[in-house]
Design an enzyme around this catalytic site. Structure first.
Site, short mmCIF file in Angstrom:
data_model
loop_
_atom_site.label_atom_id
_atom_site.label_comp_id
_atom_site.label_asym_id
_atom_site.label_seq_id
_atom_site.Cartn_x
_atom_site.Cartn_y
_atom_site.Cartn_z
CG ASP A 37 71.55 4.37 40.64
OD1 ASP A 37 72.41 4.80 41.42
OD2 ASP A 37 70.53 5.02 40.31
CG ASP A 61 62.55 0.09 44.04
OD1 ASP A 61 63.06 0.41 45.14
OD2 ASP A 61 61.33 0.25 43.81
CB SER A 140 74.28 9.59 57.74
OG SER A 140 74.38 10.98 57.99
CE1 TYR A 153 70.11 10.35 54.60
CE2 TYR A 153 71.13 11.53 56.42
CZ TYR A 153 71.24 10.83 55.24
OH TYR A 153 72.48 10.62 54.69
CE LYS A 157 71.91 7.31 55.42
NZ LYS A 157 72.40 6.28 54.46
#
Length: 245
Positions: A37, A61, A140, A153, A157
């Site tokens: 993370d 990262d 997503s 986004y 995705k």
């Protein structure tokens, strides 16, 4: 016998939310897990809470090639191999196209698309030598239908889906499977911070009339990680409560 007994997994964005839910279920099913993370301290705390030396937290990262390579290397060095890679790390920088900055567009594409590519490439190299492995990319439902105010986004995705299918074709003969999950409205700290009007609008689109839980995404990830999905690759599984069928 648990589903992931003896397996070694790496989960990016693993310190909270869906990533932590996946890591937690993997440990419950017998795996040992590296939580990678951007917030290394949070990853370390989460790993400690999973307990019994079954988890390792590390800062990563996902847009930095060296960080991703080092995270994969940490899994191999600590646990001896890498069986499951979950490319989960992501961010949102929502705005309409008229108001979105180029920096915010690029940042979302870089974290989701470049990050997933770097994770898939690094894990794939290890798994190819082993002759086995499962890579799970978190997309997503926005990548299927597009969301207002999320051109960055939604594009990212959707890109993950195309990348998943291409990587699945490249790695299949080496015994490595690559699949994707497309969650819908999942109850996390981020989604619960949405304005009530936006939440209600999304809820109205869901035939099951409820939001999903992070554990329900984790269950699908566990299925893709274990041998129950051994003849599946290049697949995209929707976890949406029927939204946008």
């Amino acid at each position: 016998m648990t589903l992931l007994e003896g397996r070694i997994a790496l989960v990016t964005g693993g310190a909270r939310g869906i990533g932590l839910a996946i890591a937690t279920m993997f440990v419950e099913q017998g795996a040992r897990v590296v939580l990678a993370d951007l917030d290394g301290a949070a990853a370390g705390r989460a790993a400690e809470e999973l307990g019994d030396g079954r988890a390792l937290g590390t800062r990563c990262d996902v847009t930095a090639e060296d960080d991703v390579r080092d995270a994969v290397g940490a899994a191999v060095e600590r646990f001896g191999r890498l069986d499951v890679m979950v490319n989960n790390a992501g961010v949102t920088r929502d705005a309409t196209m008229r108001k979105m900055t180029l920096d915010d567009f690029r940042a979302v594409l870089d974290i989701h698309v470049t990050g997933t590519w770097l994770g898939t490439r690094a894990a794939g190299a290890v798994m190819r030598e082993q002759g086995s492995g499962s890579i799970i990319n978190i997309s997503s439902i926005a990548g299927k239908v597009g969301n207002f105010g999320q051109t960055n986004y939604s594009a990212a995705k959707a890109g993950i889906v195309g990348m998943t299918k291409a990587a699945a074709k490249e790695l299949a003969r080496s015994g490595v499977r690559v699949n994707a999950i497309q969650p819908g409205l999942i109850r996390t700290a981020m989604t619960e911070a949405m304005p009530q009007q936006a939440w209600d609008a999304k809820m109205a689109e869901i035939p099951m009339a409820r939001a999903g839980e992070p554990s329900e995404v984790a269950s699908v990830a566990t299925f893709l990680a274990c041998d129950m999905s051994s003849y599946m690759t290049g697949a995209v599984l929707e976890v949406t409560g029927g939204r946008y069928m």
